[in-house]
Every structure is written in C-alpha cells, then in structure tokens.
Design a protein around this motif. Sequence first.
Motif, PDB file in Angstrom:
ATOM      1  N   ILE A  67     -32.484  41.056  44.418  1.00  0.00           N
ATOM      2  CA  ILE A  67     -32.581  39.603  44.611  1.00  0.00           C
ATOM      3  C   ILE A  67     -32.771  39.340  46.103  1.00  0.00           C
ATOM      4  O   ILE A  67     -32.006  39.843  46.928  1.00  0.00           O
ATOM      5  CB  ILE A  67     -31.320  38.862  44.122  1.00  0.00           C
ATOM      6  N   ALA A  68     -33.790  38.553  46.422  1.00  0.00           N
ATOM      7  CA  ALA A  68     -34.057  38.237  47.826  1.00  0.00           C
ATOM      8  C   ALA A  68     -34.454  36.779  47.968  1.00  0.00           C
ATOM      9  O   ALA A  68     -34.918  36.150  47.012  1.00  0.00           O
ATOM     10  CB  ALA A  68     -35.168  39.133  48.359  1.00  0.00           C
ATOM     11  N   LEU A  69     -34.263  36.290  49.159  1.00  0.00           N
ATOM     12  CA  LEU A  69     -34.594  34.901  49.497  1.00  0.00           C
ATOM     13  C   LEU A  69     -35.513  34.912  50.702  1.00  0.00           C
ATOM     14  O   LEU A  69     -35.360  35.771  51.581  1.00  0.00           O
ATOM     15  CB  LEU A  69     -33.342  34.180  49.975  1.00  0.00           C
ATOM     16  N   GLN A  70     -36.398  33.941  50.771  1.00  0.00           N
ATOM     17  CA  GLN A  70     -37.257  33.856  51.959  1.00  0.00           C
ATOM     18  C   GLN A  70     -36.855  32.606  52.744  1.00  0.00           C
ATOM     19  O   GLN A  70     -37.292  31.491  52.421  1.00  0.00           O
ATOM     20  CB  GLN A  70     -38.725  33.799  51.540  1.00  0.00           C
ATOM     21  N   PRO A  71     -36.001  32.776  53.760  1.00  0.00           N
ATOM     22  CA  PRO A  71     -35.555  31.605  54.512  1.00  0.00           C
ATOM     23  C   PRO A  71     -36.693  30.930  55.279  1.00  0.00           C
ATOM     24  O   PRO A  71     -36.654  29.726  55.499  1.00  0.00           O
ATOM     25  CB  PRO A  71     -34.479  32.134  55.464  1.00  0.00           C
ATOM     26  N   CYS A  72     -37.702  31.719  55.679  1.00  0.00           N
ATOM     27  CA  CYS A  72     -38.918  31.154  56.275  1.00  0.00           C
ATOM     28  C   CYS A  72     -40.025  32.172  56.017  1.00  0.00           C
ATOM     29  O   CYS A  72     -39.735  33.298  55.596  1.00  0.00           O
ATOM     30  CB  CYS A  72     -38.738  30.880  57.770  1.00  0.00           C
ATOM     31  N   SER A  73     -41.289  31.818  56.263  1.00  0.00           N
ATOM     32  CA  SER A  73     -42.382  32.703  55.849  1.00  0.00           C
ATOM     33  C   SER A  73     -42.349  34.055  56.566  1.00  0.00           C
ATOM     34  O   SER A  73     -42.858  35.042  56.056  1.00  0.00           O
ATOM     35  CB  SER A  73     -43.727  32.018  56.076  1.00  0.00           C
ATOM     36  N   GLU A  74     -41.717  34.104  57.720  1.00  0.00           N
ATOM     37  CA  GLU A  74     -41.679  35.339  58.518  1.00  0.00           C
ATOM     38  C   GLU A  74     -40.561  36.290  58.085  1.00  0.00           C
ATOM     39  O   GLU A  74     -40.564  37.448  58.458  1.00  0.00           O
ATOM     40  CB  GLU A  74     -41.405  34.980  59.974  1.00  0.00           C
ATOM     41  N   PHE A 104     -43.610  39.805  48.991  1.00  0.00           N
ATOM     42  CA  PHE A 104     -43.178  38.954  50.114  1.00  0.00           C
ATOM     43  C   PHE A 104     -43.481  39.673  51.427  1.00  0.00           C
ATOM     44  O   PHE A 104     -42.608  40.339  51.986  1.00  0.00           O
ATOM     45  CB  PHE A 104     -41.672  38.661  50.043  1.00  0.00           C
ATOM     46  N   PRO A 105     -44.696  39.581  51.913  1.00  0.00           N
ATOM     47  CA  PRO A 105     -45.043  40.315  53.139  1.00  0.00           C
ATOM     48  C   PRO A 105     -44.459  39.638  54.386  1.00  0.00           C
ATOM     49  O   PRO A 105     -45.152  38.950  55.119  1.00  0.00           O
ATOM     50  CB  PRO A 105     -46.572  40.291  53.134  1.00  0.00           C
ATOM     51  N   ALA A 106     -43.155  39.821  54.607  1.00  0.00           N
ATOM     52  CA  ALA A 106     -42.481  39.198  55.745  1.00  0.00           C
ATOM     53  C   ALA A 106     -42.526  40.111  56.962  1.00  0.00           C
ATOM     54  O   ALA A 106     -42.715  41.321  56.840  1.00  0.00           O
ATOM     55  CB  ALA A 106     -41.035  38.908  55.378  1.00  0.00           C
ATOM     56  N   ARG A 107     -42.329  39.515  58.132  1.00  0.00           N
ATOM     57  CA  ARG A 107     -42.325  40.304  59.371  1.00  0.00           C
ATOM     58  C   ARG A 107     -40.965  40.991  59.560  1.00  0.00           C
ATOM     59  O   ARG A 107     -40.872  42.122  59.996  1.00  0.00           O
ATOM     60  CB  ARG A 107     -42.610  39.378  60.554  1.00  0.00           C
ATOM     61  N   ARG A 108     -39.919  40.259  59.221  1.00  0.00           N
ATOM     62  CA  ARG A 108     -38.563  40.812  59.382  1.00  0.00           C
ATOM     63  C   ARG A 108     -37.839  40.751  58.037  1.00  0.00           C
ATOM     64  O   ARG A 108     -37.781  39.684  57.414  1.00  0.00           O
ATOM     65  CB  ARG A 108     -37.807  39.992  60.433  1.00  0.00           C
ATOM     66  N   PRO A 144     -15.810  44.416  56.830  1.00  0.00           N
ATOM     67  CA  PRO A 144     -16.984  44.146  57.670  1.00  0.00           C
ATOM     68  C   PRO A 144     -18.284  44.593  57.004  1.00  0.00           C
ATOM     69  O   PRO A 144     -18.276  45.393  56.060  1.00  0.00           O
ATOM     70  CB  PRO A 144     -16.716  45.003  58.916  1.00  0.00           C
ATOM     71  N   ALA A 145     -19.382  44.093  57.512  1.00  0.00           N
ATOM     72  CA  ALA A 145     -20.721  44.494  57.039  1.00  0.00           C
ATOM     73  C   ALA A 145     -21.531  44.972  58.233  1.00  0.00           C
ATOM     74  O   ALA A 145     -21.269  44.583  59.373  1.00  0.00           O
ATOM     75  CB  ALA A 145     -21.431  43.308  56.399  1.00  0.00           C
ATOM     76  N   PHE A 146     -22.531  45.805  57.937  1.00  0.00           N
ATOM     77  CA  PHE A 146     -23.584  46.053  58.915  1.00  0.00           C
ATOM     78  C   PHE A 146     -24.746  45.140  58.565  1.00  0.00           C
ATOM     79  O   PHE A 146     -25.113  45.029  57.382  1.00  0.00           O
ATOM     80  CB  PHE A 146     -24.092  47.490  58.851  1.00  0.00           C
ATOM     81  N   LEU A 147     -25.302  44.521  59.584  1.00  0.00           N
ATOM     82  CA  LEU A 147     -26.577  43.830  59.401  1.00  0.00           C
ATOM     83  C   LEU A 147     -27.651  44.890  59.628  1.00  0.00           C
ATOM     84  O   LEU A 147     -27.678  45.529  60.684  1.00  0.00           O
ATOM     85  CB  LEU A 147     -26.719  42.699  60.423  1.00  0.00           C
ATOM     86  N   MET A 148     -28.500  45.104  58.606  1.00  0.00           N
ATOM     87  CA  MET A 148     -29.593  46.069  58.758  1.00  0.00           C
ATOM     88  C   MET A 148     -30.911  45.299  58.721  1.00  0.00           C
ATOM     89  O   MET A 148     -31.054  44.331  57.970  1.00  0.00           O
ATOM     90  CB  MET A 148     -29.568  47.117  57.645  1.00  0.00           C
ATOM     91  N   GLU A 149     -31.879  45.750  59.517  1.00  0.00           N
ATOM     92  CA  GLU A 149     -33.160  45.041  59.509  1.00  0.00           C
ATOM     93  C   GLU A 149     -34.332  46.005  59.690  1.00  0.00           C
ATOM     94  O   GLU A 149     -34.189  47.125  60.183  1.00  0.00           O
ATOM     95  CB  GLU A 149     -33.198  43.943  60.580  1.00  0.00           C
ATOM     96  N   LYS A 150     -35.459  45.502  59.253  1.00  0.00           N
ATOM     97  CA  LYS A 150     -36.718  46.226  59.436  1.00  0.00           C
ATOM     98  C   LYS A 150     -37.715  45.200  59.962  1.00  0.00           C
ATOM     99  O   LYS A 150     -37.904  44.142  59.342  1.00  0.00           O
ATOM    100  CB  LYS A 150     -37.167  46.778  58.081  1.00  0.00           C
ATOM    101  N   VAL A 151     -38.305  45.503  61.112  1.00  0.00           N
ATOM    102  CA  VAL A 151     -39.265  44.563  61.693  1.00  0.00           C
ATOM    103  C   VAL A 151     -40.630  45.230  61.628  1.00  0.00           C
ATOM    104  O   VAL A 151     -40.813  46.350  62.117  1.00  0.00           O
ATOM    105  CB  VAL A 151     -38.881  44.199  63.143  1.00  0.00           C
ATOM    106  N   LEU A 152     -41.588  44.561  61.003  1.00  0.00           N
ATOM    107  CA  LEU A 152     -42.839  45.240  60.672  1.00  0.00           C
ATOM    108  C   LEU A 152     -43.948  45.132  61.715  1.00  0.00           C
ATOM    109  O   LEU A 152     -44.707  46.058  61.895  1.00  0.00           O
ATOM    110  CB  LEU A 152     -43.363  44.726  59.333  1.00  0.00           C
ATOM    111  N   PHE A 153     -44.079  44.021  62.359  1.00  0.00           N
ATOM    112  CA  PHE A 153     -45.161  43.917  63.337  1.00  0.00           C
ATOM    113  C   PHE A 153     -44.862  42.829  64.334  1.00  0.00           C
ATOM    114  O   PHE A 153     -43.920  42.079  64.151  1.00  0.00           O
ATOM    115  CB  PHE A 153     -46.508  43.650  62.664  1.00  0.00           C
TER     116      PHE A 153
END
Length: 153
Positions: A67-74, A104-108, A144-153
Amino acid sequence: MPKERSRVQIHMAIRKFRYEDLEEVAEIASHSLQEKYTLDFFLYLWQISPDGFLVAEKNGKVVGFIIALQPCSEELRILMLAVDKNFRRQGIGSSLLKELLLRFPARRIYLEVRTGNREAIKFYEKHGFRIKEKIENFYTDDSPAFLMEKVLF
Ligand SMILES: CC(C)(COP(=O)(O)OP(=O)(O)OC[C@H]1O[C@@H](n2cnc3c(N)ncnc32)[C@H](O)[C@@H]1OP(=O)(O)O)[C@@H](O)C(=O)NCCC(=O)NCCS
C-alpha cells in the motif's frame, strides 16, 4: 519407462486490491506486522489511494500486498508491504515493489521500518533504498523507525 511428473502451473499476478481481498490481506498483515490494523483501516487506505493498493495473487490466493500513497507527483510513500510467511523469498515482495514503482514513477520513494526489522531493511537495501534517519517513538508501542529512501534522479 520415465517416471511421470505432475506439472502444476503456478500463476502469479500483481493487481489492484478488490473488496473480496480484505480478509486475506488483513490475515497476512496480522501475522506479518507488529502494528495491529482494523479492516476499516484497510478500507480507508483503499479509499484514499485506490491505485496504490496492490495485491499479489498466486493460484487464486492473495499471498502479499503493498500500500502506497503519493503525497505529491514527485514522491511516493510506502505505507505497508507484507508477504504471507509461507511464500517469502520467492520474489513476491520484489514483484509488488517493482509493479508499484512502474505505476508510480516518483523521484523519491520513502518508507518507515522498525529499526529491528533486519529482513525488511535488507529487502529494501537490495532494492536501492538507504537509511536516511532514525525517528524516535514512531510506532504505537513507542519503538523507533528508520526512514529509508530511494532517490531516482
Ligand atoms: C520484507 C518482505 C515483504 C520481503 O518479501 P519477500 O517476498 O520475501 O522478498 P523477496 O523474495 O522479493 O526478496 C528479495 C530480496 O530481499 C532480501 N531479503 C528478503 N527477505 C530477507 C530475509 N529474511 N533476510 C535477508 N534478506 C532478505 C534478499 O536480498 C532477497 O533476495 P534473495 O532471496 O535472492 O536473497 C517479507 O519478508 C515480509 O512480509 N516481512 C514481514 C512484513 C514486513 O516486515 N514488511 C515491511 C515493513 S516496512
């Protein structure tokens, strides 16, 4: 004479969540995730993100979901990902994630994961995510949580 082998066709599909999947999704979540979620919560997530709720179906059975949400197009935020424990390490989590990212081709892309959840951290690292920061008291039990991210371009 050669021994006859039974050939079972295994069919796996990734598709959008449907109402009939609700009980199976909730069952996978309850044995996979420490947080407890009501059926209404899944329906709420479906309502706010109908295209971002995908399931993996194998031979007519739901074996995983994302399940994912797109808070903005990026940006894309992954809220939940779980695979039935009897079907793990078969590429199902990867298929769900890949299909989501195609749709969902997001940048982040980012998510939160329990700091002790080594399996999920390894899984996301394998898919190019990196730990960005630690968030104290993130879960309802104050873990606690880790925030994990992937930034594509
Ligand atoms: C995390 C999870 C979704 C992975 O699903 P999966 O279908 O088993 O994942 P895949 O088979 O696609 O695994 C891809 C790769 O991730 C890594 N990985 C997955 N599970 C792993 C584990 N238990 N230990 C170490 N690495 C693991 C491996 O590199 C694996 O590739 P390999 O099998 O070729 O070595 C699944 O373990 C799960 O449902 N866990 C419980 C719920 C959860 O923690 N969700 C994430 C919360 S944010």
